[in-house]
Design a protein around this motif. Structure first.
Motif, PDB file in Angstrom:
ATOM      1  N   GLY A 183       0.826  -1.205   0.000  1.00 28.38           N
ATOM      2  CA  GLY A 183       0.000   0.000   0.000  1.00 28.38           C
ATOM      3  C   GLY A 183       0.853   1.246   0.000  1.00 28.38           C
ATOM      4  N   PRO A 184       0.223   2.406  -0.096  1.00 28.07           N
ATOM      5  CA  PRO A 184       0.960   3.669  -0.148  1.00 28.07           C
ATOM      6  C   PRO A 184       1.828   3.947   1.082  1.00 28.07           C
ATOM      7  CG  PRO A 184      -1.277   3.993  -0.914  1.00 28.07           C
ATOM      8  CD  PRO A 184      -1.212   2.600  -0.346  1.00 28.07           C
ATOM      9  N   VAL A 185       1.370   3.568   2.266  1.00 29.16           N
ATOM     10  CA  VAL A 185       2.171   3.802   3.475  1.00 29.16           C
ATOM     11  C   VAL A 185       3.466   2.996   3.410  1.00 29.16           C
ATOM     12  CG1 VAL A 185       2.254   3.490   5.975  1.00 29.16           C
ATOM     13  CG2 VAL A 185       0.218   4.458   4.917  1.00 29.16           C
ATOM     14  N   GLY A 186       3.367   1.734   3.048  1.00 34.06           N
ATOM     15  CA  GLY A 186       4.562   0.906   2.916  1.00 34.06           C
ATOM     16  C   GLY A 186       5.501   1.428   1.844  1.00 34.06           C
ATOM     17  N   ALA A 187       4.935   1.875   0.732  1.00 40.57           N
ATOM     18  CA  ALA A 187       5.764   2.403  -0.359  1.00 40.57           C
ATOM     19  C   ALA A 187       6.490   3.674   0.066  1.00 40.57           C
ATOM     20  CB  ALA A 187       4.900   2.674  -1.586  1.00 40.57           C
ATOM     21  N   MET A 188       5.782   4.616   0.703  1.00 41.96           N
ATOM     22  CA  MET A 188       6.444   5.854   1.116  1.00 41.96           C
ATOM     23  C   MET A 188       7.457   5.591   2.215  1.00 41.96           C
ATOM     24  SD  MET A 188       7.201   8.951   0.721  1.00 41.96           S
ATOM     25  CE  MET A 188       6.072   9.481  -0.530  1.00 41.96           C
ATOM     26  N   THR A 189       7.174   4.647   3.108  1.00 43.30           N
ATOM     27  CA  THR A 189       8.145   4.281   4.138  1.00 43.30           C
ATOM     28  C   THR A 189       9.423   3.779   3.483  1.00 43.30           C
ATOM     29  OG1 THR A 189       6.371   3.749   5.685  1.00 43.30           O
ATOM     30  CG2 THR A 189       8.530   2.811   6.158  1.00 43.30           C
ATOM     31  N   SER A 190       9.298   2.935   2.457  1.00 41.60           N
ATOM     32  CA  SER A 190      10.451   2.423   1.723  1.00 41.60           C
ATOM     33  C   SER A 190      11.211   3.545   1.014  1.00 41.60           C
ATOM     34  CB  SER A 190       9.985   1.373   0.711  1.00 41.60           C
ATOM     35  OG  SER A 190      11.054   0.918  -0.067  1.00 41.60           O
ATOM     36  N   ILE A 191      10.482   4.441   0.370  1.00 40.12           N
ATOM     37  CA  ILE A 191      11.107   5.555  -0.347  1.00 40.12           C
ATOM     38  C   ILE A 191      11.867   6.454   0.616  1.00 40.12           C
ATOM     39  CG2 ILE A 191      10.536   7.701  -1.581  1.00 40.12           C
ATOM     40  CD1 ILE A 191       8.370   5.983  -3.080  1.00 40.12           C
ATOM     41  N   LEU A 192      11.269   6.762   1.758  1.00 46.45           N
ATOM     42  CA  LEU A 192      11.958   7.602   2.744  1.00 46.45           C
ATOM     43  C   LEU A 192      13.215   6.921   3.265  1.00 46.45           C
ATOM     44  CD1 LEU A 192       8.844   9.007   4.627  1.00 46.45           C
ATOM     45  CD2 LEU A 192      10.433  10.311   3.167  1.00 46.45           C
ATOM     46  N   HIS A 193      13.147   5.622   3.475  1.00 43.90           N
ATOM     47  CA  HIS A 193      14.338   4.870   3.888  1.00 43.90           C
ATOM     48  C   HIS A 193      15.418   4.973   2.820  1.00 43.90           C
ATOM     49  CE1 HIS A 193      16.915   1.363   4.549  1.00 43.90           C
ATOM     50  NE2 HIS A 193      16.666   1.594   5.827  1.00 43.90           N
ATOM     51  N   ALA A 251      -3.508  11.600   2.792  1.00 37.79           N
ATOM     52  CA  ALA A 251      -3.237  12.162   4.120  1.00 37.79           C
ATOM     53  C   ALA A 251      -2.124  11.382   4.815  1.00 37.79           C
ATOM     54  CB  ALA A 251      -4.509  12.168   4.958  1.00 37.79           C
ATOM     55  N   ASN A 252      -2.144  10.050   4.698  1.00 35.48           N
ATOM     56  CA  ASN A 252      -1.102   9.220   5.314  1.00 35.48           C
ATOM     57  C   ASN A 252       0.271   9.521   4.729  1.00 35.48           C
ATOM     58  OD1 ASN A 252      -3.045   7.921   6.865  1.00 35.48           O
ATOM     59  ND2 ASN A 252      -3.173   6.157   5.514  1.00 35.48           N
ATOM     60  N   VAL A 253       0.353   9.594   3.411  1.00 32.04           N
ATOM     61  CA  VAL A 253       1.632   9.858   2.742  1.00 32.04           C
ATOM     62  C   VAL A 253       2.151  11.244   3.125  1.00 32.04           C
ATOM     63  CG1 VAL A 253       2.696  10.249   0.476  1.00 32.04           C
ATOM     64  CG2 VAL A 253       1.283   8.221   0.865  1.00 32.04           C
ATOM     65  N   ALA A 265     -12.246  16.121   3.289  1.00 26.10           N
ATOM     66  CA  ALA A 265     -10.846  15.692   3.268  1.00 26.10           C
ATOM     67  C   ALA A 265     -10.604  14.712   4.414  1.00 26.10           C
ATOM     68  CB  ALA A 265      -9.923  16.904   3.391  1.00 26.10           C
ATOM     69  N   PHE A 266      -9.352  14.304   4.527  1.00 26.44           N
ATOM     70  CA  PHE A 266      -8.912  13.443   5.622  1.00 26.44           C
ATOM     71  C   PHE A 266      -7.748  14.116   6.326  1.00 26.44           C
ATOM     72  CE2 PHE A 266     -11.072  10.591   2.832  1.00 26.44           C
ATOM     73  CZ  PHE A 266     -11.637   9.629   3.659  1.00 26.44           C
ATOM     74  N   ALA A 267      -7.627  13.862   7.609  1.00 27.42           N
ATOM     75  CA  ALA A 267      -6.497  14.338   8.406  1.00 27.42           C
ATOM     76  C   ALA A 267      -5.871  13.127   9.078  1.00 27.42           C
ATOM     77  CB  ALA A 267      -6.957  15.345   9.452  1.00 27.42           C
ATOM     78  N   THR A 268      -4.552  13.007   8.969  1.00 30.73           N
ATOM     79  CA  THR A 268      -3.828  11.902   9.590  1.00 30.73           C
ATOM     80  C   THR A 268      -2.826  12.450  10.589  1.00 30.73           C
ATOM     81  OG1 THR A 268      -4.050  10.441   7.684  1.00 30.73           O
ATOM     82  CG2 THR A 268      -2.240   9.969   9.183  1.00 30.73           C
ATOM     83  N   TYR A 269      -2.787  11.824  11.756  1.00 27.56           N
ATOM     84  CA  TYR A 269      -1.824  12.144  12.803  1.00 27.56           C
ATOM     85  C   TYR A 269      -0.967  10.907  12.997  1.00 27.56           C
ATOM     86  CZ  TYR A 269      -5.371  15.653  13.659  1.00 27.56           C
ATOM     87  OH  TYR A 269      -6.272  16.669  13.501  1.00 27.56           O
ATOM     88  N   LEU A 270       0.334  11.057  12.868  1.00 27.76           N
ATOM     89  CA  LEU A 270       1.258   9.937  13.048  1.00 27.76           C
ATOM     90  C   LEU A 270       2.221  10.235  14.188  1.00 27.76           C
ATOM     91  CD1 LEU A 270       2.475   9.128   9.410  1.00 27.76           C
ATOM     92  CD2 LEU A 270       0.704   7.963  10.721  1.00 27.76           C
ATOM     93  N   LEU A 271       2.435   9.261  15.037  1.00 27.14           N
ATOM     94  CA  LEU A 271       3.550   9.315  15.972  1.00 27.14           C
ATOM     95  C   LEU A 271       4.652   8.507  15.311  1.00 27.14           C
ATOM     96  CD1 LEU A 271       4.802  10.161  18.625  1.00 27.14           C
ATOM     97  CD2 LEU A 271       3.786   8.106  19.679  1.00 27.14           C
ATOM     98  N   CYS A 272       5.713   9.198  14.922  1.00 24.19           N
ATOM     99  CA  CYS A 272       6.803   8.597  14.161  1.00 24.19           C
ATOM    100  C   CYS A 272       8.031   8.441  15.049  1.00 24.19           C
ATOM    101  CB  CYS A 272       7.169   9.479  12.966  1.00 24.19           C
ATOM    102  SG  CYS A 272       5.793   9.754  11.845  1.00 24.19           S
ATOM    103  N   GLU A 273       8.884   7.482  14.693  1.00 27.96           N
ATOM    104  CA  GLU A 273      10.081   7.228  15.497  1.00 27.96           C
ATOM    105  C   GLU A 273      11.268   6.883  14.617  1.00 27.96           C
ATOM    106  OE1 GLU A 273      10.804   4.915  19.569  1.00 27.96           O
ATOM    107  OE2 GLU A 273      10.224   3.573  17.933  1.00 27.96           O
ATOM    108  N   HIS A 274      12.436   7.310  15.066  1.00 32.61           N
ATOM    109  CA  HIS A 274      13.707   6.893  14.462  1.00 32.61           C
ATOM    110  C   HIS A 274      14.765   6.936  15.556  1.00 32.61           C
ATOM    111  CE1 HIS A 274      16.918   6.218  11.683  1.00 32.61           C
ATOM    112  NE2 HIS A 274      17.524   7.323  12.079  1.00 32.61           N
ATOM    113  N   ASN A 275      15.462   5.813  15.736  1.00 33.70           N
ATOM    114  CA  ASN A 275      16.537   5.703  16.737  1.00 33.70           C
ATOM    115  C   ASN A 275      16.117   6.180  18.120  1.00 33.70           C
ATOM    116  OD1 ASN A 275      18.338   4.558  14.961  1.00 33.70           O
ATOM    117  ND2 ASN A 275      19.331   6.494  14.450  1.00 33.70           N
TER     118      ASN A 275
END
Length: 151
Positions: free
Chosen positions: A82-92, A137-139, A111-121
């Motif tokens: 899906g788009p979330v997995g694809a964008m996660t891969s692209i960002l990596h 919205a997710n992307v 419209a849609f609004a997405t809130y993400l709690l993101c993490e790295h290291n």
């Protein structure tokens, strides 16, 4: 100026309509809506110029993204479920990995609004994105998360 309070908006077009998710609600309790969008979805080093998907085999999708990273314009491709997995891969692939710890999505009037709690290291940051579809919205939130983590 609109102030975001714990029981108020997630929609810039219609303040006061939806409640912010717990976590980001506390962080944003004294912010104006402009400050909120600047912090959680504002421009950064990574900017999404285009994102397109098409069906691929075996329940996968092919995604093509055009990103501006600093002063470089990149055309990138990923195949994922899906788009979330694809964008996660692209960002990596561009050196801005993001892990999603929590995802909350709200439907607004148009419209849609997405809130993400993101993490790295071990560093966590909330991000916010909007779009005409949930996937958009997710992307957009993922790109905002990459900017907040890798600024």
């Amino acid at each position: 100026m609109f102030t975001v309070h714990p029981a108020q908006t997630c929609s810039a077009r219609n303040p006061g309509r939806h409640t912010l998710p717990s976590g980001i609600r506390e962080e944003a309790s004294t912010m104006t809506w402009e400050d909120f969008t600047d912090r959680y979805s504002g421009d950064g080093r990574i900017r999404l110029a285009a994102f397109h998907t098409k069906p691929a085999g075996h329940d996968m999708i092919d995604c093509q993204a055009t990103l501006a990273v600093a002063d470089d314009l990149l055309s990138l491709h990923a195949t994922a479920t899906g788009p979330v997995g694809a964008m996660t891969s692209i960002l990596h692939d561009i050196g801005a990995p993001v892990a999603i710890v929590a995802l909350r999505q709200r439907r607004t009037d148009n419209a849609f609004a997405t809130y993400l709690l993101c993490e790295h290291n071990g560093t966590q940051r909330w991000a916010y994105g909007t779009g005409t579809t949930g996937d958009d919205a997710n992307v957009n939130a993922l790109v905002a998360g990459a900017n907040r983590l890798h600024g």
